[in-house]
Design a protein around this motif. Structure first.
Motif, short mmCIF file in Angstrom:
data_model
loop_
_atom_site.label_atom_id
_atom_site.label_comp_id
_atom_site.label_asym_id
_atom_site.label_seq_id
_atom_site.Cartn_x
_atom_site.Cartn_y
_atom_site.Cartn_z
N GLU A 153 11.92 34.33 -32.92
CA GLU A 153 11.66 35.66 -32.34
C GLU A 153 12.95 36.49 -32.31
OE1 GLU A 153 7.88 34.72 -29.37
OE2 GLU A 153 9.92 34.20 -28.72
N ARG A 154 14.05 35.85 -32.02
CA ARG A 154 15.34 36.56 -32.00
C ARG A 154 15.67 37.09 -33.40
NH1 ARG A 154 19.00 32.57 -30.93
NH2 ARG A 154 20.13 32.85 -32.89
N LYS A 155 15.34 36.29 -34.40
CA LYS A 155 15.60 36.71 -35.79
C LYS A 155 14.75 37.93 -36.14
CE LYS A 155 15.30 35.02 -40.53
NZ LYS A 155 14.73 34.00 -41.39
N LYS A 156 13.45 37.86 -35.75
CA LYS A 156 12.55 39.00 -36.03
C LYS A 156 13.08 40.27 -35.37
CE LYS A 156 7.94 37.09 -36.68
NZ LYS A 156 6.73 36.75 -35.96
N LEU A 157 13.57 40.12 -34.14
CA LEU A 157 14.11 41.27 -33.41
C LEU A 157 15.33 41.84 -34.15
CD1 LEU A 157 14.38 43.11 -30.93
CD2 LEU A 157 15.56 41.25 -29.73
N ARG A 158 16.21 40.96 -34.57
CA ARG A 158 17.41 41.40 -35.30
C ARG A 158 17.03 42.13 -36.59
NH1 ARG A 158 19.71 38.44 -39.35
NH2 ARG A 158 18.88 36.46 -38.59
N LEU A 159 16.09 41.55 -37.33
CA LEU A 159 15.70 42.17 -38.60
C LEU A 159 15.07 43.54 -38.36
CD1 LEU A 159 14.26 39.11 -40.59
CD2 LEU A 159 16.50 40.20 -40.83
#
Ligand SMILES: Cc1cc2nc3c(=O)[nH]c(=O)nc-3n(C[C@H](O)[C@H](O)[C@H](O)COP(=O)(O)OP(=O)(O)OC[C@H]3O[C@@H](n4cnc5c(N)ncnc54)[C@H](O)[C@@H]3O)c2cc1C
Length: 436
Positions: free
Chosen positions: A340-346
């Motif tokens: 989820e953190r990755k999705k947010l960053r992207l």
């Protein structure tokens, strides 16, 4: 020696400059304007503040005009930004330079600039005829001889209002075809065509874009600063701009979008696949942004996702972000998974909006297309087809980004056309022709 008689069509930035210049150069000048007051468009420029010019150098200016920029080299060399500022100072208009080298009147009032130009015209003896529309260019053996005008009344114009004004030279400064309420309705294109000129098809440039779905309308009025927007055409990055944008009821606008819009318009006509990608954190690369997210999460483990994002995004964008990455707004920071953190960053680096269209020409800041520059002498602004016919301003096939470039082009071409038209060459030629 008789005074040279010159008619200027259109009292916008270029026409007012051309008329005053021709009068100062000794000509008898009539400025015809179809609206009830001069300079209606000039009065609304720069959101009413009038971004007069830019402090950039000539080379930069030419680049901002794209493929036809070189046509303006002589006009800019003749009368450029410092000369314009000095000239406005002599009319009592002081200027200030802001971010991006943009020059505005110190009063922040476009009316001050317009009124100063009108007063200067009157002082120099220019006869300004408002509510007067140029209807026909009169020519004889490839030489301009005058203009047929009609007086604009509230009723439909009728034959009784027609009048022929003879002239030694005519300057066509009737603007483009955007914001027709200001008088720029594209009349000049038909007048130029009637004189044998080619007109490059007109289309909007500097235009707000429509985007798919209702994301934009939910964010209407939200302005984003210091963001980077990339334009993607058929899955290839075409260009990018850093700065400011705003959401509208139908899509996106603001300086960055307007600058990217010209390419967009052409791609939309080509039915290409177009989207914009907004990097909301351009100062942080992916690694730095991930470290920032990890830091925020570990320093506030019990904060909900929606509260955590308050430090990263404007309030109204938070719901859109959480919805698009499908993250529960009430989830606490310590429950956010690495995925989820990755999705947010992207998402923060690549918030996408599909471009479905553009607003109509009437809403464009500037009209692309117009009288073909190959048919105008760049040293004088005189037509290469009709002697004694000159062009100035947006009617010519020139258009640039926002930043004061378009008005400088109107002032520079107006100045050059005014002085060239007033010079004695063509009247002397005509007298020689007549005595021959
Ligand atoms: C909302 C808006 C904001 C802008 N802000 C900026 C800015 O801050 N800085 C910048 O550089 N550029 C800006 N621009 C662009 C800039 O205003 C134009 O490029 C510039 O005004 C063009 O000047 P012009 O004299 O060629 O044409 P115009 O200003 O359009 O003037 C043409 C005139 O001709 C008259 N006319 C037309 N047909 C006839 C006819 N048949 N007979 C008689 N009169 C006729 C019209 O009524 C009009 O008054 C802005 C444009 C818009 C729409």
């Amino acid at each position: 020696m008789p005074k040279k008689k010159i008619i200027i069509i259109g009292a916008g930035a270029s026409g007012l400059t051309a008329a005053g210049t021709a009068a100062v150069s000794g000509a008898e000048v009539i400025l015809v304007e179809k609206m009830n007051i001069p300079g209606k468009k000039l009065r609304i420029t720069g959101k009413g503040r009038c971004n007069i010019t830019n402090i950039a150098g000539i080379r930069d200016f030419i680049e901002h005009f794209g493929k036809n920029g070189k046509f303006l080299r002589q006009a800019f060399s003749f009368f450029f930004n410092t000369e314009l500022v000095q000239f406005l100072n002599t009319l009592g208009v002081n200027t200030v330079t802001e971010r991006g080298g943009r020059v505005f009147p110190g009063s922040n009032d476009a009316n001050e600039v317009t009124d100063a130009l009108v007063q200067w015209n009157k002082k120099e003896g220019v006869k300004i005829r408002t509510n007067t529309k140029a209807d026909k260019l009169l020519t004889d053996s490839n030489r301009i001889t005058g203009v047929e005008i009609v007086t604009v009344t509230t009723a439909e114009t009728d034959k009784q209002n027609k009048e022929i004004i003879k002239a030694d030279a005519v300057i066509l400064a009737s603007g483009g075809a955007s914001y027709p309420g200001t008088g720029s309705t594209g009349d000049g294109y038909s007048l130029a065509k009637s004189a044998g000129h080619s007109v490059i098809p007109v289309r909007p440039a500097l235009i707000p874009l429509d985007t798919e779905g209702d994301t934009a309308s939910h964010l209407e009025g939200l302005s984003l600063k210091n963001i980077n927007v990339s334009l993607w055409i058929n899955d290839k990055k075409n260009s990018e701009e850093f700065g400011e944008m705003v959401f509208t009821s139908r899509g996106v606008s603001g300086p960055v979008i307007l600058t990217l819009s010209k390419t967009c318009v052409d791609s939309i006509y080509n039915k290409d696949k177009v989207f914009i990608s907004i990097d909301l954190k351009p100062a942080l690369d992916h690694k730095a942004l991930d470290s920032r997210l990890i830091r925020d999460i570990s320093s506030s483990p019990t904060k909900t996702a929606k509260n955590l994002l308050k430090g990263l995004l404007p309030e109204r964008l938070i719901a859109v972000c959480l919805d698009q990455i499908k993250l529960n707004p009430d989830k606490t920071a310590n429950q956010i998974t690495a995925e989820e953190r990755k999705k947010l960053r992207l998402w923060l680096k690549d918030f996408r909006l599909k471009v479905t269209g553009h607003r109509p020409l009437k809403e464009a800041i500037i009209t692309a297309g117009g009288v073909d520059v190959r048919e105008i002498n760049p040293r004088t602004m005189e037509s290469k087809i009709i002697n004694g016919l000159y062009f100035a301003g947006e009617i010519i096939d020139i258009d640039a980004d926002t930043g004061g470039y378009n008005l400088q082009a109107a002032f520079s071409t107006g100045r050059l056309a005014g002085i060239s038209a007033a010079s004695d060459d063509s009247i002397t030629e005509k007298e020689n022709d007549e005595s021959a």
